[in-house]
Design an enzyme around this catalytic site. Structure first.
Site, short mmCIF file in Angstrom:
data_model
loop_
_atom_site.label_atom_id
_atom_site.label_comp_id
_atom_site.label_asym_id
_atom_site.label_seq_id
_atom_site.Cartn_x
_atom_site.Cartn_y
_atom_site.Cartn_z
N GLU A 144 0.90 -1.16 0.00
CA GLU A 144 0.00 0.00 0.00
C GLU A 144 0.93 1.20 0.00
O GLU A 144 1.31 1.71 1.04
CB GLU A 144 -0.90 -0.03 1.24
CG GLU A 144 -2.19 0.74 1.04
CD GLU A 144 -2.05 2.24 1.28
OE1 GLU A 144 -1.24 2.89 0.56
OE2 GLU A 144 -2.75 2.75 2.15
N GLU A 153 4.21 8.68 -4.00
CA GLU A 153 5.07 8.19 -2.92
C GLU A 153 6.12 7.20 -3.42
O GLU A 153 6.72 6.47 -2.64
CB GLU A 153 4.20 7.55 -1.82
CG GLU A 153 3.45 8.60 -1.02
CD GLU A 153 2.55 8.02 0.07
OE1 GLU A 153 2.62 6.80 0.31
OE2 GLU A 153 1.79 8.79 0.65
#
Length: 692
Positions: A144, A153
């Site tokens: 995740e 990210e």
């Protein structure tokens, strides 16, 4: 190890680097993290669990051992899901040390220590082999690593590396794939976050129009994504010009490429209009068949399904480099370019008689480098600030006030960052207004003045207020001192009280009968119940059957380290709440006088008029510009029956969460809240305490 942290100093209007203890950085990281928000995201957790169970089953059906690699494990939740779904072993990777330590405790508390190994490393440093961190490559990859933009990210380089070195070929992946969707819209409101609109001023000698310089008009703006809670954007604020289309997808079960690339789709507008904005969101399929789907689609796309509130994944607003008039049914090409961490968009019209295959020749025109602001305006004015400068009602209040106080012989000084007030003052009759900004994008103002033929009409003083000399003002005394006030470094509403410090610093240069605009300010407060925002500070306890209280305690300790005694800034137009009390004025600040040496304190109580959970207090500033003219940085309107609130959309309000949210106490209905609020004139900070 010492940590240096940037903090706004409201007494100087600048950022200062403070030395903090070695614990500070990690407490900040935890206290301000979105871990609680993710653990409260029921939809995400249920879908991950379903996807993990299915992946483990598929591997077992092939007669293989299920070896799981969980990158960015956080609390260890996904690894525990895999272990309880029958995985033989899990390698849980977490680079942030305090988090990895917490994961070890959580895994142990839940009885999975024999099945899960927590590795405190970056995944790119993990070794595989008999003496390595992992005994063998994994055949199930669980991660995740996503943000609102999906790839911000570093998901792509992480996946790329994992496929090369850490997982088997043909492995199962949860999620299996991600798909990015886009929709072309016209929206004056969102476009006002990128452009400066012309400002109309009714002056003595006719209407004046203040226009932005051409450099700004043709500037693509800053490349960072604008991520917002699109579900709070009313449908009256935008017009959809196209259907929702799939822009690109990534299959995580196969090798992933992170190198810069682009994707192109053909669009036909369903309506004529001005193409300005690309709205975007993504969904993830947890399984190859796409039966287990978790989507970020906004309310108008999936009007039937109940929306899951979440703050860690929202929706994206992208600004096209230029506004493009489009006609219903004409052929357009929308191009998404991306690098490892970000996405940006371009729109082109198809040439006469061209079909999709012919679109190849457009490829040469695709610019793979990300947009960069060259006009400097987007560096001076962030998006909410541009929205504020474009707010005609607000500008009108300042014009009305300036009209009341300016005379033809007024000597006017403006103290605010990137403000249009000096130009307005000039149009309304001030001879040669001066401005002092703490940040001087000199070239920008030169271009601005040139575009409006104001080259010699407004003087930029390149000195901080405390260093102002009579020569800067040609030995004249200031008769009108103005400010919005707005300063770039301000994080909380009262940080703009720097205006009072600046006003005090220039007091020797003020005429005895000086007019100060705003003449005063006041701090206001209201007790509220949040629809959802409380979740970001609320403990989770048990998540999908796993005990994650260690995480709750860790967040609570970090909040107690400093944060929970402080208010935090949030743009409340994105986070609905209802008022449980009337708004209350708690402190006033008189700008006609210099800053007092002593603290300003107040205490009292506020009655709760409506039933509801008292999650916290919201605080904001109001500035009293002139008789009967005020501007609010917080509450704009409130429906008296239900207590629904409308907030200033250009400002962040201060939210002080009560400890009952952080401790998750169940309270009997309190009837009043007592408060103590203290403004320390030495530090410019406001300390507060509340008791239910």
């Amino acid at each position: 190890m010492k940590t240096f942290c940037g903090r706004a100093n409201p007494t100087t209007g600048s950022m200062e680097w403070l030395e903090e203890g070695e614990d500070y950085d990690y407490h900040q990281e935890i206290a301000r993290s979105r871990y609680a928000d993710m653990l409260h995201d029921k939809d995400r957790n249920v879908k991950y669990y379903q996807g993990i169970r299915a992946a483990v089953s598929r591997v077992k059906e092939r007669g293989e051992k299920a070896i799981v690699l969980d990158i960015g494990t956080g609390t260890g939740l996904l690894s525990m899901m895999a272990a309880s779904a029958g995985a033989d072993f899990c390698y849980a990777i977490e680079v942030f040390k305090p988090m990895a330590n917490a994961a070890v405790k959580i895994v142990e508390k839940n009885g999975f220590s024999d099945k899960i190994k927590v590795i405190n490393k970056h995944s790119t440093e993990v070794t595989v082999g008999p003496d390595g961190d992992m005994q063998c490559r994994a055949n199930i990859l669980v991660t995740e690593l996503f943000d609102t933009e999906l790839i911000g990210e570093g998901a792509l380089p992480t996946y790329e590396h994992a496929h090369k070195y850490l997982v088997q070929e043909g492995c199962e992946a949860v999620p299996h794939r991600a798909t990015v969707y886009v929709q072309l819209v016209e929206s004056k409101r969102m476009w006002s976050w990128k452009k400066l609109f012309p400002v109309h001023v009714e002056a003595e000698d006719g209407e004046k129009i203040l226009v932005p310089p051409s450099e700004m008009e043709n500037c693509p703006g800053v490349p960072s994504v604008c991520d917002i809670q699109l579900n709070q954007m009313p449908s009256s604020d935008f017009t959809t010009l196209s259907d929702v289309v799939t822009m690109f997808s990534v299959d995580f079960s196969k090798p992933v490429q992170s190198a810069s690339t682009y994707y192109r789709v053909q669009l036909e507008p369903v309506k004529s209009g001005k193409a300005q904005i690309v709205l975007s969101w993504w969904d993830i399929d947890m399984d190859p068949s796409g039966m287990i789907n978790c989507t970020m689609a906004p309310y108008w796309v999936k009007p039937t399904s109940a929306l899951q509130w979440r703050d860690h994944w929202m929706q994206c607003v992208y600004f096209l480099p230029n506004e493009e008039p489009v006609l219903q049914g004409e052929k357009l090409y929308l191009t998404a370019c991306r690098d490892e961490y970000s996405v940006w968009y371009n729109l082109q019209k198809a040439r006469e008689g061209e079909n999709k295959a012919d679109g190849e020749e457009h490829k040469a025109a695709v610019r793979l480098e990300s947009p960069v602001c060259r006009c400097r305006a987007h560096l001076l004015w962030n998006r909410p600030r541009l929205g504020e400068l474009n707010d005609q009602n607000r500008t009108h209040q300042y014009i009305k006030s300036l009209r009341k106080v300016l005379k033809t012989d007024s000597v006017c000084l403006c103290i605010s960052d990137g403000s249009l007030l000096p130009v307005l003052a000039h149009y309304l009759g001030a001879k040669q207004p001066s401005r002092t900004d703490l940040y001087h994008p000199h070239e920008l103002w030169q271009a601005f003045f040139k575009a409006n033929h104001l080259e010699d009409k407004i003087k930029i003083i390149e000195a901080r207020p405390e260093l102002l000399k009579p020569s800067h003002l040609e030995d004249k005394k200031i008769s009108v001192l103005v400010g919005e006030p707005f300063f770039t470094t301000s994080l909380l509403p009262w940080h703009n009280l720097y205006f009072w410090y600046a006003r005090t610093a220039v007091s020797t240069h003020l005429a005895s009968n000086v007019t100060v605009l705003p003449q005063s300010a006041s701090l206001h407060m209201m007790i509220v119940e949040f629809q959802d925002l409380w979740r970001i500070r609320s403990p989770c306890g048990i998540c999908e059957g796993f005990d994650v209280q260690t995480m709750d305690d860790m967040i609570k300790d970090s909040l107690n380290f400093r944060e929970s005694k402080e208010a935090e800034p949030h743009p409340l137009w994105e986070y609905p709440c209802k008022s449980l009390s009337d708004p209350q004025e708690v402190l006033t600040f008189d700008f006609t006088k210099t800053l007092p040496q002593h603290c300003l304190s107040t205490e009292g109580s506020v009655n709760l008029l409506r039933k509801g959970k008292s999650h916290g207090a919201v605080l904001w500033m109001e500035y009293h510009l002139a008789a009967d003219i005020s501007v609010s940085t917080g509450l704009m309107q409130m429906s008296s029956e239900k207590g629904n609130c409308e907030w200033n959309p250009h400002c962040k309000q201060a939210v002080y969460f009560f400890s009952s949210v952080i401790e998750s106490e169940i309270l009997s209905d309190p009837t009043a809240v007592t408060y103590a609020i203290n403004f320390d004139t030495k530090t410019g900070e406001i300390a507060m305490d509340f008791k239910l």
